[in-house]
Design a protein around this motif. Structure first.
Motif, short mmCIF file in Angstrom:
data_model
loop_
_atom_site.label_atom_id
_atom_site.label_comp_id
_atom_site.label_asym_id
_atom_site.label_seq_id
_atom_site.Cartn_x
_atom_site.Cartn_y
_atom_site.Cartn_z
N LEU A 67 0.76 -1.15 0.00
CA LEU A 67 -0.13 0.01 0.02
C LEU A 67 0.78 1.38 0.08
O LEU A 67 0.54 2.34 -0.81
N ASP A 68 1.92 1.23 0.78
CA ASP A 68 3.04 2.32 0.70
C ASP A 68 3.41 2.67 -0.69
O ASP A 68 3.83 3.75 -0.76
N ALA A 69 3.87 1.89 -1.30
CA ALA A 69 4.08 2.04 -2.68
C ALA A 69 3.12 2.26 -3.65
O ALA A 69 3.63 2.63 -4.83
N MET A 70 1.93 2.45 -3.43
CA MET A 70 0.80 2.92 -4.34
C MET A 70 0.69 4.38 -4.23
O MET A 70 0.57 4.94 -3.14
N PRO A 71 0.71 5.14 -5.36
CA PRO A 71 0.81 6.60 -5.20
C PRO A 71 -0.48 7.04 -4.94
O PRO A 71 -0.80 8.20 -4.60
N GLN A 72 -1.60 6.17 -5.12
CA GLN A 72 -3.10 6.65 -4.90
C GLN A 72 -3.16 6.57 -3.27
O GLN A 72 -4.24 7.02 -2.81
N ALA A 73 -2.36 5.89 -2.33
CA ALA A 73 -2.67 5.78 -1.11
C ALA A 73 -2.39 6.66 -0.31
O ALA A 73 -1.06 7.36 -0.37
N HIS A 74 -3.02 7.04 0.76
CA HIS A 74 -2.81 8.00 1.67
C HIS A 74 -3.26 7.72 2.83
O HIS A 74 -4.19 7.00 3.45
N VAL A 75 -2.08 7.57 3.99
CA VAL A 75 -2.04 6.82 5.13
C VAL A 75 -2.90 7.90 6.03
O VAL A 75 -2.84 8.99 6.25
N ALA A 76 -4.06 7.16 6.99
CA ALA A 76 -4.63 8.13 8.01
C ALA A 76 -4.55 7.22 9.33
O ALA A 76 -4.74 5.92 9.21
N ALA A 77 -4.61 8.13 10.18
CA ALA A 77 -4.57 7.56 11.70
C ALA A 77 -6.07 7.63 12.59
O ALA A 77 -6.29 8.85 12.08
N LEU A 78 -6.34 6.88 13.00
CA LEU A 78 -7.56 7.09 13.69
C LEU A 78 -7.41 7.21 15.50
O LEU A 78 -8.01 6.39 16.13
N GLY A 79 -6.62 7.94 15.64
CA GLY A 79 -6.61 8.17 17.21
C GLY A 79 -5.56 7.19 17.85
O GLY A 79 -5.13 6.27 17.22
N PRO A 80 -5.37 7.34 19.26
CA PRO A 80 -4.32 6.68 19.90
C PRO A 80 -5.01 5.35 20.57
O PRO A 80 -4.27 4.45 21.15
N ARG A 81 -6.21 5.00 20.52
CA ARG A 81 -6.82 3.89 20.78
C ARG A 81 -7.07 2.94 19.56
O ARG A 81 -7.33 3.18 18.71
N ILE A 82 -7.03 1.69 19.98
CA ILE A 82 -7.56 0.50 19.00
C ILE A 82 -8.88 0.57 18.90
O ILE A 82 -9.91 0.46 19.85
N LEU A 83 -9.23 0.77 17.68
CA LEU A 83 -10.66 0.79 17.16
C LEU A 83 -11.18 -0.53 16.85
O LEU A 83 -10.49 -1.00 15.96
N ARG A 84 -12.56 -0.72 17.06
CA ARG A 84 -13.10 -2.02 16.52
C ARG A 84 -13.27 -1.40 14.89
O ARG A 84 -13.51 -0.46 14.73
N ALA A 85 -13.68 -2.51 14.08
CA ALA A 85 -13.80 -2.45 12.67
C ALA A 85 -14.58 -1.31 12.51
O ALA A 85 -14.71 -0.71 11.54
N ASP A 86 -16.07 -1.75 13.20
CA ASP A 86 -17.00 -0.77 12.58
C ASP A 86 -16.98 0.50 13.18
O ASP A 86 -17.39 1.40 12.61
N THR A 87 -16.25 0.70 14.41
CA THR A 87 -15.92 1.82 14.86
C THR A 87 -14.92 2.81 13.97
O THR A 87 -15.34 3.71 13.66
N ALA A 88 -14.08 2.04 13.45
CA ALA A 88 -13.01 2.52 12.53
C ALA A 88 -13.69 3.16 11.11
O ALA A 88 -13.45 4.07 10.59
N ALA A 89 -14.74 2.34 10.66
CA ALA A 89 -15.37 2.70 9.70
C ALA A 89 -16.07 3.95 9.65
O ALA A 89 -16.05 4.90 8.59
N VAL A 90 -16.74 4.09 10.68
CA VAL A 90 -17.63 5.37 10.82
C VAL A 90 -16.52 6.58 11.29
O VAL A 90 -16.62 7.58 10.42
#
Lengths: 240, 240
Positions: free
Chosen positions: B203-226
């Motif tokens: 993913l890091d090698a893809m020019p289309q990819a932009h990394v995003a972080a979602l805060g300091p706690r671990i989110l469940r997948a459904d929380t992360a999606a929202v």
């Protein structure tokens, strides 16, 4: 597999054994099948996260021995989530998600359009604990008893700003989008029927209130809580 | 009570009756207890929302008569949600929440750490339809069959940017926080174990990819999606 994380209601310090309740022993030794010497992560909301070893494993109890602090205590930002209880499963989800997103306190509120007039505070508090165990937090927010919105607002702390999530109202003066500066906050998310006109007027008249809109579609209460917390955390919280 | 909203797979135009399936008839006349002449809101993903009247109400069928268009057709922004299926109930929630938040397409992906290797596409599609009925949308996103992440990425559209939600990676160059401009997007949310090193490098090698972080706690997948959709919608979507 991720390491077992356990919230305990006991001080954590090296060489100070942590006695386990029957339920904790059942979870660690019955469900998770840990034995003597196994390592677990423990936290108590005050002393950070500790690595601990199982010192005694019994059917009805046991003890853990804290070995070393693995992470310092950290507090979520000073934001409360005020939410109207909805159906049982969704109320549980609101609590779980708020803990993952990071809040200091959870306040169930009865509003004019709230369907559910009762909550099980103990159950919601247990959900908050489990969510903290799961999401790596070292803090478990307090879940208060159900409060009535008018009583809550008439006694509202002067310095605590309020992000008032009102569907399809984009704001203008006093909008969340233009709020700046530091200080404590709360987020108010309504029930699925939204707020009454009386509630809207009451809130609009509060200098602490900042209206926020959450997009053009109608969000369920649990979705709205996560979306509002995302907006708040990236603006004022620890997602910055 | 809110008016009944129903997705129908039929053109909507004045005077053109809409036949009802057995399931639709059961829902309208059995569950919701509507009778002849009752008003419902209908949409088909193409002709906007229509007010329709019950023309015939039977046990095994019936028909609606569209009266007038109540809202024009509207499309969510051109963003896809790529998500790793998790446990059944949470996968259902991801679909429901993505529809409320507004996406054009839902793509279940199998990643290295995905637990669940199967999905019921028809079930997820039915969930998307119900969520659209509930949230006031006039569009139902397509839910695709499960795709393998490497295959999906090797055939990735050149112009479609990808918000890559990687826990605890704040970004730097190529980060979502610094992305600008218009165009189609997709959001990739991983399973609860996150991404493998091989996936990260790819993913890091893809020019289309932009990394995003979602805060300091671990989110469940459904929380992360929202949370990810909130960030995207307020930056690039129809929450602006």
């Amino acid at each position: 597999m991720a390491r077992v994380r356990l919230y305990v209601d006991h001080p954590l310090a090296e060489g100070q054994p942590v006695p386990l309740s029957r339920e904790e022993a059942h979870y660690l030794f019955g469900v998770m099948r840990l034995g003597q010497g196994a390592e677990v992560a423990v936290f108590n909301g005050q002393d950070g996260e500790w690595t601990a070893r199982v010192a005694e494993a019994g059917k009805r109890g046991g003890s853990l021995e804290p070995v070393a602090q693995a992470a310092p205590q950290s507090l979520p930002p000073d934001v409360w989530l005020l939410f109207a209880p909805v159906k049982k499963a969704r109320t549980d989800f609101i609590v779980e998600k708020a803990v993952e997103m990071g809040v200091r306190r959870l306040v169930p509120v009865a509003t004019d359009f709230t369907n559910s007039e009762r909550i099980r505070q103990d159950r919601l508090q247990a959900h908050a604990k489990e969510a903290a165990e799961q999401c790596g937090a070292t803090f478990v927010p307090e879940v208060t008893e159900l409060a009535k919105l008018p009583a809550l607002l008439s006694d509202w702390p002067e310095e605590r700003r309020l992000m008032f999530c009102d569907e399809a109202r984009a704001g203008g003066a006093g909008a969340f989008a233009s709020a700046t500066g530091d200080g404590p906050w709360a987020i108010l998310v309504g029930p699925e029927g939204g707020f009454s006109e009386a509630e809207r007027s009451r809130l609009d008249a509060m200098p602490q209130a900042h209206v926020a809109a959450l997009g053009p579609r109608i969000l369920r209460a649990d979705t709205a809580a996560v979306a509002a917390l995302t907006l708040w955390q990236t603006r004022f919280g620890d997602w910055r």
